[in-house]
Motif scaffolding. Structure first.
Motif, mmCIF file in Angstrom:
data_model
loop_
_atom_site.group_PDB
_atom_site.id
_atom_site.type_symbol
_atom_site.label_atom_id
_atom_site.label_comp_id
_atom_site.label_asym_id
_atom_site.label_seq_id
_atom_site.Cartn_x
_atom_site.Cartn_y
_atom_site.Cartn_z
ATOM 1 N N GLY A 1 0.568 -1.214 -0.289
ATOM 2 C CA GLY A 1 0.390 -0.010 -0.330
ATOM 3 C C GLY A 1 1.144 1.401 -0.388
ATOM 4 N N TYR B 1 0.829 3.832 3.070
ATOM 5 C CA TYR B 1 1.470 3.087 4.362
ATOM 6 C C TYR B 1 2.717 2.992 4.369
ATOM 7 N N LEU C 1 -1.338 -5.264 3.612
ATOM 8 C CA LEU C 1 -3.107 -4.646 4.164
ATOM 9 C C LEU C 1 -2.994 -6.460 2.777
ATOM 10 N N TYR C 2 -3.756 -7.306 4.040
ATOM 11 C CA TYR C 2 -4.776 -8.355 3.547
ATOM 12 C C TYR C 2 -5.741 -8.019 2.349
ATOM 13 N N GLN C 3 -6.081 -6.988 2.700
ATOM 14 C CA GLN C 3 -7.922 -6.791 1.525
ATOM 15 C C GLN C 3 -7.469 -6.418 0.342
ATOM 16 N N THR D 1 -3.526 -3.959 9.174
ATOM 17 C CA THR D 1 -4.848 -2.673 10.083
ATOM 18 C C THR D 1 -5.338 -3.308 8.906
ATOM 19 N N GLY D 2 -6.990 -3.682 10.228
ATOM 20 C CA GLY D 2 -8.233 -4.284 9.121
ATOM 21 C C GLY D 2 -8.747 -4.846 10.341
ATOM 22 N N GLY D 3 -10.438 -5.388 9.913
ATOM 23 C CA GLY D 3 -11.168 -5.913 10.257
ATOM 24 C C GLY D 3 -10.936 -7.324 11.028
ATOM 25 N N ASP D 4 -11.809 -8.521 10.947
ATOM 26 C CA ASP D 4 -11.601 -9.487 11.548
ATOM 27 C C ASP D 4 -10.785 -10.382 10.692
ATOM 28 N N PHE D 5 -11.046 -10.323 9.121
ATOM 29 C CA PHE D 5 -10.080 -11.580 8.272
ATOM 30 C C PHE D 5 -8.005 -10.916 8.351
ATOM 31 N N THR D 6 -8.648 -10.136 9.298
ATOM 32 C CA THR D 6 -7.072 -8.837 8.646
ATOM 33 C C THR D 6 -6.715 -9.325 10.862
ATOM 34 N N LYS D 7 -7.520 -9.449 11.181
ATOM 35 C CA LYS D 7 -6.904 -10.021 12.966
ATOM 36 C C LYS D 7 -6.876 -11.167 12.941
ATOM 37 N N PHE E 1 -0.609 -0.271 12.636
ATOM 38 C CA PHE E 1 -0.775 1.321 11.893
ATOM 39 C C PHE E 1 1.496 2.104 12.098
ATOM 40 N N LEU F 1 -12.297 -4.628 -3.549
ATOM 41 C CA LEU F 1 -11.639 -5.416 -2.563
ATOM 42 C C LEU F 1 -12.789 -6.629 -2.418
ATOM 43 N N LYS G 1 -12.580 -10.274 2.945
ATOM 44 C CA LYS G 1 -11.198 -9.407 2.744
ATOM 45 C C LYS G 1 -11.467 -8.472 3.861
ATOM 46 N N GLU H 1 -14.853 -5.636 5.693
ATOM 47 C CA GLU H 1 -16.059 -5.508 5.711
ATOM 48 C C GLU H 1 -16.125 -4.525 5.629
ATOM 49 N N ALA I 1 -5.161 2.018 -0.142
ATOM 50 C CA ALA I 1 -4.758 0.792 0.407
ATOM 51 C C ALA I 1 -5.466 1.613 1.687
ATOM 52 N N VAL I 2 -4.374 3.004 1.538
ATOM 53 C CA VAL I 2 -5.295 3.588 3.513
ATOM 54 C C VAL I 2 -6.694 3.594 3.881
ATOM 55 N N ALA J 1 -7.594 -0.628 4.194
ATOM 56 C CA ALA J 1 -7.479 -1.005 5.115
ATOM 57 C C ALA J 1 -8.097 -0.329 6.756
ATOM 58 N N ASP K 1 -12.112 -0.842 6.860
ATOM 59 C CA ASP K 1 -12.146 -2.049 7.066
ATOM 60 C C ASP K 1 -11.798 -2.232 8.789
ATOM 61 N N LEU K 2 -10.865 -1.569 9.388
ATOM 62 C CA LEU K 2 -10.961 -2.153 10.530
ATOM 63 C C LEU K 2 -12.066 -0.940 11.389
ATOM 64 N N SER L 1 -15.084 -2.941 11.389
ATOM 65 C CA SER L 1 -14.967 -4.110 12.673
ATOM 66 C C SER L 1 -15.655 -3.433 14.146
#
Lengths: 459, 459
Positions: free
Chosen positions: A310, A313, A386-388, A416-422, A438, B146, B150, B152, B167-168, B171, B174-175, B178
């Protein structure tokens, strides 16, 4: 002379004085925590009326208990504490932990002074008053009076936490446990009636399970003692410190919390710096750094390379490195740059940050990380994933953790991200790679550890 | 003259040029996102070879499509983009969104210039190139390439996010999804070939769904235009801005990311301040503030009172208030102090912070919050709840949210912990109370909003 903490962490028989049948009472939860924590020794309740508590035979006083007892945990109301301590002494229990509040923090200075004089006179060792107790993940000892369904306990690992405030300790313990961070020992010491932050620090400095020490302190009882011990411990292992009560107003609040004198901010900061302690400004920063150190990160140089999928980032991370005090941006050697140019498409600018762009796949990460590992111009590798983005697979976790096994070079990850990333971050973290949420957090943590590594050489 | 964005957010028929049958391809995911997002209009794939994509009839070119089309989304390789844009123009599609990368960000300036000249000449409106697309939670429009498993998507609410970097944007989207934060519109605008950050800012300034605007920008194309629009928008609603590429090194990275010139840090900071934009230093800070504002917090004064069941948390929060630029610690009126002294035990020091101590129960919180609400010496109430302590029940959530319904006084909450705490924080947050994870975060967010409220009066 250092305090012997053996009976606080490796007792065989513990008595809980003020144990209770009522599940909402502190004296009940302590017994339950010890049992649920998997304590291998014996826990004995003492209660004026009950015959059995949590299925265990209860005694009227400690003096009625047959045989030796190593540790006394006291949770009777403040006015009765001294008397109970005297009974413990009579019984030969020299190590006591007093959770009871209601002493100097609410103006009852005489009560606390009398207690201190007594334990000192009879060479007893006392943690508390007004504290939460201890937790030792390696020895399965858990005296915390906070129920496990409300407060998750961390697994066994290298972080130890000395905490003046029970609330700060319990809330952060719970949080970091849920984040998967691993602990050695946790000690809440409250008013520091006798045993203080310096004594505990010295002990943890020698404790083999402890790889990094975190401290939340409101006041320091004896500045000279603290400085001398802190410097000695910091030579051996990193100590991360957060000071509460920095403002004059915060100081006033401190007085009525643990009865400590907070003191001038500048003096504290000077002492911490000279002693080689890593100072942080917040609880999250504290555990960002500690969990990174707990994973065995070993910084030898400061030249930092950023790999990202990214662009934004990469930019934010670059800003943070440039803004840092102790890190610098690395440059690829000519050989590495030449090799990478052949391997990547023209969309990838071979530079720092190395932006693999949004269609980066796992193989691209492998190539980039291996190049950074073999390049002697690079000391630290920051891998942003960034897994998105569509082409990055979960297998990038395996690539990064394999790289970590193969090299001594520190690798930290940012996602950074939601459940998939976490979930993927958690998997990666489990393999020993520090993962941050971050860019700024990651670089600030590495920067402070770098400061410590440089400082340590001069201690 | 402001840009008309109607066809970007409320199109009836969308064509995706470069749609694909391959689920890993951008052109596939865009169609799928639009469908899965619940778009109520028609989405039409265009592909050189396929007859059907995701069950929808696919056309060879836009010119083969019968009837009018409102929006063209283009994801063909860079060399073919201009030709496709010409076909769109011929077809009467004046609004286009180009996700394709490979323009000025990799040195292909001429390609991008030609495109800009063409869309300007024919009065087309163009978002991109090198962008992620748009997301509108209120209109069920989702063009992001996306996949939803992956990334949300946030629910409908008041935060809009203008993001130069895809990317920013993805990510953080998504965060925050969640975390339960709610969004109005998200726009990734990439290289800003034509439509730029200022145009979008102006549009969102007028958008009724948008209550707070977040911006991540790397470069600003036209400084005067930006300043003029930003000031006008900030008069109406809060704008939170994070600038990437602040360091010289970061600037270099910016050039090869979105082809923008980053420019001197001081100049940017000066512009933001003068225009009344809330400047943040990190992504987490950005959404801490935005989600608080999204909940409709309304600051009228700066006198802040702290209620806590953890002394250490009270101290850290006090330190943060004292350290803030725009907040001050409040004092109870004599009447409130007198009333509270009667209601609480002597363990509770009637002061600020009001430390309800570790055995605080839900009723204590109710008493304390109601006292703060009715006391005219208090403008802002910070309620710290550490759920780990035995006497605090889950019903404290109801007490705080009921207080929020009853008063206009801003209430923010702070809770730290694992799953038990997170679930209760989420419930509380759902009722419109901003919940922070740490004392410092909460006060820094309120402080910056206070700065904005004071600044707004002078704009």
């Amino acid at each position: 002379m250092s305090v012997n903490f053996n009976n606080f962490f490796k007792p065989k028989r513990i008595v809980v004085i003020g144990a209770s049948r009522n599940p909402r009472k502190v004296g009940h939860v302590i017994v339950k925590s010890i049992v649920d924590g998997g304590f291998e020794g014996e826990v004995i309740p003492v209660n004026k009326k009950a015959d059995r508590i949590l299925g265990k035979v209860s005694y009227r006083t400690v003096l009625d208990i047959p045989g030796d007892v190593d540790l006394g945990i006291i949770s009777v109301p403040a006015p009765y504490v001294l008397n109970v301590v005297k009974e413990c002494n009579k019984k030969g229990i020299k190590d006591i932990l007093i959770v009871t509040a209601g002493f100097s923090e609410i103006g009852e200075k005489e009560l606390e002074d009398a207690l201190r004089n007594y334990v000192n006179k009879y060479k007893m060792r006392c943690i508390g008053v007004n504290c939460l107790g201890v937790y030792d993940a390696h020895n399965n000892l858990d005296t915390l009076f906070l129920p496990r369904y409300k407060l998750e306990r961390p697994r066994a690992g290298g972080i130890s936490f000395i905490c003046q405030s029970g609330a700060v300790g319990s809330a952060t313990l719970d949080l970091v446990a849920s984040q998967g961070h691993k602990f050695a020992k946790f000690i809440s010491y409250g008013n520091a009636t006798q045993i203080d932050e310096s004594d505990i620090l010295e002990y943890l400095g020698q404790d083999e399970d402890t790889k990094v020490i975190c401290m939340y302190i409101e006041g320091i009882k004896d500045g000279d003692k603290f400085f001398e011990i802190a410097k000695r411990v910091a030579k051996r292992k990193p100590v991360v410190v957060l000071k509460g009560g920095l403002s004059e107003r915060g100081e006033k609040a401190t007085m009525s919390h643990t009865g400590s004198l907070a003191g001038a901010k500048e003096v504290y900061f000077g002492v911490f710096k000279q002693a080689g302690l890593i100072r942080v400004d917040s609880l999250d920063e504290m555990f960002n750094i500690a969990s990174m150190i707990g994973k065995g990160i070993n910084l030898k140089g400061n030249r930092t390379h950023i790999i990202t999928n990214g662009g934004g980032y990469g930019i934010l991370t670059t800003d943070a490195v440039v803004d840092s005090k102790n890190l610098e941006m690395s440059e690829f050697s000519e050989k590495t740059a030449g090799d990478l140019r052949k391997k990547f498409s023209k969309n990838v600018n071979i530079a720092n940050p190395l932006d693999l762009v949004a269609d980066a796949n796992t193989e691209n990460y492998k190539t980039a990380i291996e190049a950074c590992i073999s390049d002697n111009n690079i000391d630290i590798i920051v891998v942003i994933v960034l897994y998105q983005t569509p082409m990055v697979g979960a297998d990038v976790v395996e690539v990064i953790s394999e790289a970590r096994r193969k090299t001594d070079k520190p690798i930290v990850a940012v996602s950074t991200g939601g459940d998939f990333t976490k979930n993927l971050s958690m998997s990666l973290s489990e393999t020993g790679v520090p993962v941050f949420g971050f860019p700024k957090d990651s670089i600030e943590a590495v920067d402070k550890l770098m400061w410590y590594e440089l400082k340590k050489k001069k201690l």
